[in-house]
Motif scaffolding. Structure first.
Motif, PDB file in Angstrom:
ATOM      1  N   ALA A  46      31.022  80.658  -1.403  1.00  0.00           N
ATOM      2  CA  ALA A  46      30.305  80.362  -2.642  1.00  0.00           C
ATOM      3  C   ALA A  46      30.365  81.514  -3.631  1.00  0.00           C
ATOM      4  CB  ALA A  46      28.850  80.050  -2.327  1.00  0.00           C
ATOM      5  N   ASP A  47      30.437  81.157  -4.899  1.00  0.00           N
ATOM      6  CA  ASP A  47      30.225  82.121  -5.970  1.00  0.00           C
ATOM      7  C   ASP A  47      28.790  82.002  -6.470  1.00  0.00           C
ATOM      8  OD1 ASP A  47      32.881  83.268  -6.220  1.00  0.00           O
ATOM      9  OD2 ASP A  47      33.488  81.277  -6.895  1.00  0.00           O
ATOM     10  N   VAL A  48      28.236  80.799  -6.379  1.00  0.00           N
ATOM     11  CA  VAL A  48      26.885  80.528  -6.855  1.00  0.00           C
ATOM     12  C   VAL A  48      26.249  79.460  -5.973  1.00  0.00           C
ATOM     13  CG1 VAL A  48      25.519  79.598  -8.779  1.00  0.00           C
ATOM     14  CG2 VAL A  48      27.476  81.058  -9.253  1.00  0.00           C
ATOM     15  N   VAL A  49      24.986  79.665  -5.636  1.00  0.00           N
ATOM     16  CA  VAL A  49      24.165  78.617  -5.040  1.00  0.00           C
ATOM     17  C   VAL A  49      22.970  78.488  -5.971  1.00  0.00           C
ATOM     18  CG1 VAL A  49      22.848  77.846  -3.034  1.00  0.00           C
ATOM     19  CG2 VAL A  49      24.900  79.249  -2.701  1.00  0.00           C
ATOM     20  N   ALA A  50      22.701  77.264  -6.427  1.00  0.00           N
ATOM     21  CA  ALA A  50      21.666  77.104  -7.437  1.00  0.00           C
ATOM     22  C   ALA A  50      20.955  75.766  -7.320  1.00  0.00           C
ATOM     23  CB  ALA A  50      22.281  77.217  -8.832  1.00  0.00           C
ATOM     24  N   LEU A  51      19.729  75.755  -7.834  1.00  0.00           N
ATOM     25  CA  LEU A  51      18.991  74.526  -8.042  1.00  0.00           C
ATOM     26  C   LEU A  51      19.378  74.054  -9.436  1.00  0.00           C
ATOM     27  CD1 LEU A  51      16.771  72.445  -7.326  1.00  0.00           C
ATOM     28  CD2 LEU A  51      15.129  74.024  -8.368  1.00  0.00           C
ATOM     29  N   ARG A 109      24.208  62.629  -9.054  1.00  0.00           N
ATOM     30  CA  ARG A 109      23.713  61.531  -9.887  1.00  0.00           C
ATOM     31  C   ARG A 109      22.889  62.066 -11.048  1.00  0.00           C
ATOM     32  NH1 ARG A 109      26.040  56.701  -8.106  1.00  0.00           N
ATOM     33  NH2 ARG A 109      26.220  56.844  -5.871  1.00  0.00           N
ATOM     34  N   ASP A 110      23.102  61.515 -12.236  1.00  0.00           N
ATOM     35  CA  ASP A 110      22.408  61.910 -13.444  1.00  0.00           C
ATOM     36  C   ASP A 110      20.894  61.880 -13.252  1.00  0.00           C
ATOM     37  OD1 ASP A 110      21.863  62.550 -16.103  1.00  0.00           O
ATOM     38  OD2 ASP A 110      22.262  60.546 -16.860  1.00  0.00           O
ATOM     39  N   GLY A 111      20.232  62.966 -13.671  1.00  0.00           N
ATOM     40  CA  GLY A 111      18.778  63.052 -13.617  1.00  0.00           C
ATOM     41  C   GLY A 111      18.212  63.589 -12.318  1.00  0.00           C
ATOM     42  N   GLN A 112      19.019  63.657 -11.262  1.00  0.00           N
ATOM     43  CA  GLN A 112      18.541  64.143  -9.964  1.00  0.00           C
ATOM     44  C   GLN A 112      18.653  65.664  -9.886  1.00  0.00           C
ATOM     45  OE1 GLN A 112      17.295  62.143  -7.332  1.00  0.00           O
ATOM     46  NE2 GLN A 112      17.371  60.564  -8.904  1.00  0.00           N
ATOM     47  N   GLU A 113      17.734  66.282  -9.144  1.00  0.00           N
ATOM     48  CA  GLU A 113      17.803  67.726  -8.905  1.00  0.00           C
ATOM     49  C   GLU A 113      18.418  67.968  -7.538  1.00  0.00           C
ATOM     50  OE1 GLU A 113      13.957  69.577  -9.503  1.00  0.00           O
ATOM     51  OE2 GLU A 113      14.456  69.902 -11.601  1.00  0.00           O
ATOM     52  N   TYR A 114      19.277  68.994  -7.490  1.00  0.00           N
ATOM     53  CA  TYR A 114      19.999  69.324  -6.273  1.00  0.00           C
ATOM     54  C   TYR A 114      20.059  70.832  -6.078  1.00  0.00           C
ATOM     55  CZ  TYR A 114      22.055  64.629  -6.800  1.00  0.00           C
ATOM     56  OH  TYR A 114      22.260  63.287  -6.940  1.00  0.00           O
ATOM     57  N   VAL A 115      20.238  71.251  -4.830  1.00  0.00           N
ATOM     58  CA  VAL A 115      20.698  72.598  -4.529  1.00  0.00           C
ATOM     59  C   VAL A 115      22.168  72.432  -4.190  1.00  0.00           C
ATOM     60  CG1 VAL A 115      20.574  74.568  -2.963  1.00  0.00           C
ATOM     61  CG2 VAL A 115      18.461  73.462  -3.737  1.00  0.00           C
ATOM     62  N   VAL A 116      23.018  73.126  -4.950  1.00  0.00           N
ATOM     63  CA  VAL A 116      24.459  72.992  -4.792  1.00  0.00           C
ATOM     64  C   VAL A 116      25.086  74.336  -4.453  1.00  0.00           C
ATOM     65  CG1 VAL A 116      24.713  70.973  -6.279  1.00  0.00           C
ATOM     66  CG2 VAL A 116      24.790  73.240  -7.289  1.00  0.00           C
ATOM     67  N   VAL A 117      26.122  74.291  -3.635  1.00  0.00           N
ATOM     68  CA  VAL A 117      26.934  75.462  -3.299  1.00  0.00           C
ATOM     69  C   VAL A 117      28.209  75.309  -4.119  1.00  0.00           C
ATOM     70  CG1 VAL A 117      28.085  76.735  -1.459  1.00  0.00           C
ATOM     71  CG2 VAL A 117      25.946  75.516  -0.975  1.00  0.00           C
ATOM     72  N   ARG A 135      19.537  67.158  -2.117  1.00  0.00           N
ATOM     73  CA  ARG A 135      18.806  66.527  -3.209  1.00  0.00           C
ATOM     74  C   ARG A 135      17.316  66.748  -3.025  1.00  0.00           C
ATOM     75  NH1 ARG A 135      19.309  60.276  -4.325  1.00  0.00           N
ATOM     76  NH2 ARG A 135      17.507  60.180  -2.962  1.00  0.00           N
ATOM     77  N   ALA A 136      16.660  67.165  -4.107  1.00  0.00           N
ATOM     78  CA  ALA A 136      15.219  67.405  -4.079  1.00  0.00           C
ATOM     79  C   ALA A 136      14.474  66.077  -4.177  1.00  0.00           C
ATOM     80  CB  ALA A 136      14.827  68.321  -5.233  1.00  0.00           C
TER      81      ALA A 136
END
Length: 185
Positions: A46-51, A109-117, A135-136
């Motif tokens: 990973a370069d970034v892990v983010a919410l 999916r549009d509008g959803q919050e996620y933690v992504v690597v 997915r939160a």
């Protein structure tokens, strides 16, 4: 450690050739997605892990394989560095109409919050790394791994967790790898 997904993944998934967990794909002329067994292995790529909150997405088809590019609104950086108020986007194999296949994350999916690597592919451009995205829930109190085949993801990668527990795991993985930048923007 990271290997590019071959362009045949969409076609193979559509034909049903990628059922169960991908183990031997050499006969199908397909480069399998990297098999990640731990959070540390994800962090290593990973370069970034983010919410993030997913926004508008668009699909491009290259050699018959759909690629979805999704605009992301940065909520919180958990690992790595992203400029404050940066405009970022992530690309994934697959689309809402054509699932990505085994071993790949479900499409954002549009509008959803996620933690992504994420792995950086260019300025403000990333690709999703690993077997899934978290997915939160509506209250943001828990995170659930979204992937094409959850049973294929090792137990060492949390399937259901809390934001705090995942952040602690990311911090431990960062320390083990000598990555000292956690949560910078």
């Amino acid at each position: 450690m990271r290997r590019q997904t071959g362009v045949l993944v969409g076609a193979l998934a559509t034909l049903g050739l990628l059922s169960g967990c991908v183990t031997d794909t050499s006969a199908a002329n397909f480069t399998a997605p990297e098999e990640y067994g731990t959070v540390e292995q994800l962090v290593a790529d990973a370069d970034v892990v983010a919410l993030v909150q997913a926004g508008d997405g668009g699909v491009d088809v290259v050699d018959g394989v759909p690629y979805t590019r999704t605009e992301l609104q940065l909520r919180k950086v958990l690992l790595g560095v992203v400029a404050k108020n940066a405009s970022i986007a992530a690309t994934q194999v697959g689309s809402a109409a054509s699932p990505p296949g085994d071993g790949l994350p479900a499409v954002l999916r549009d509008g959803q919050e996620y933690v992504v690597v994420l792995h950086r592919t260019g300025p403000g451009e990333f690709e999703v790394v690993g077997p899934g995205v978290w997915r939160a829930d509506t209250l943001g109190a828990s995170l659930t791994l979204h992937t094409a085949v959850a049973a294929c993801v090792p137990a060492a990668i949390p399937h259901v967790t809390t934001p705090w527990d995942l952040e602690v795991q990311l911090g431990k993985a960062g320390e083990a790898l000598g990555t000292s930048v956690i949560g910078s923007r």
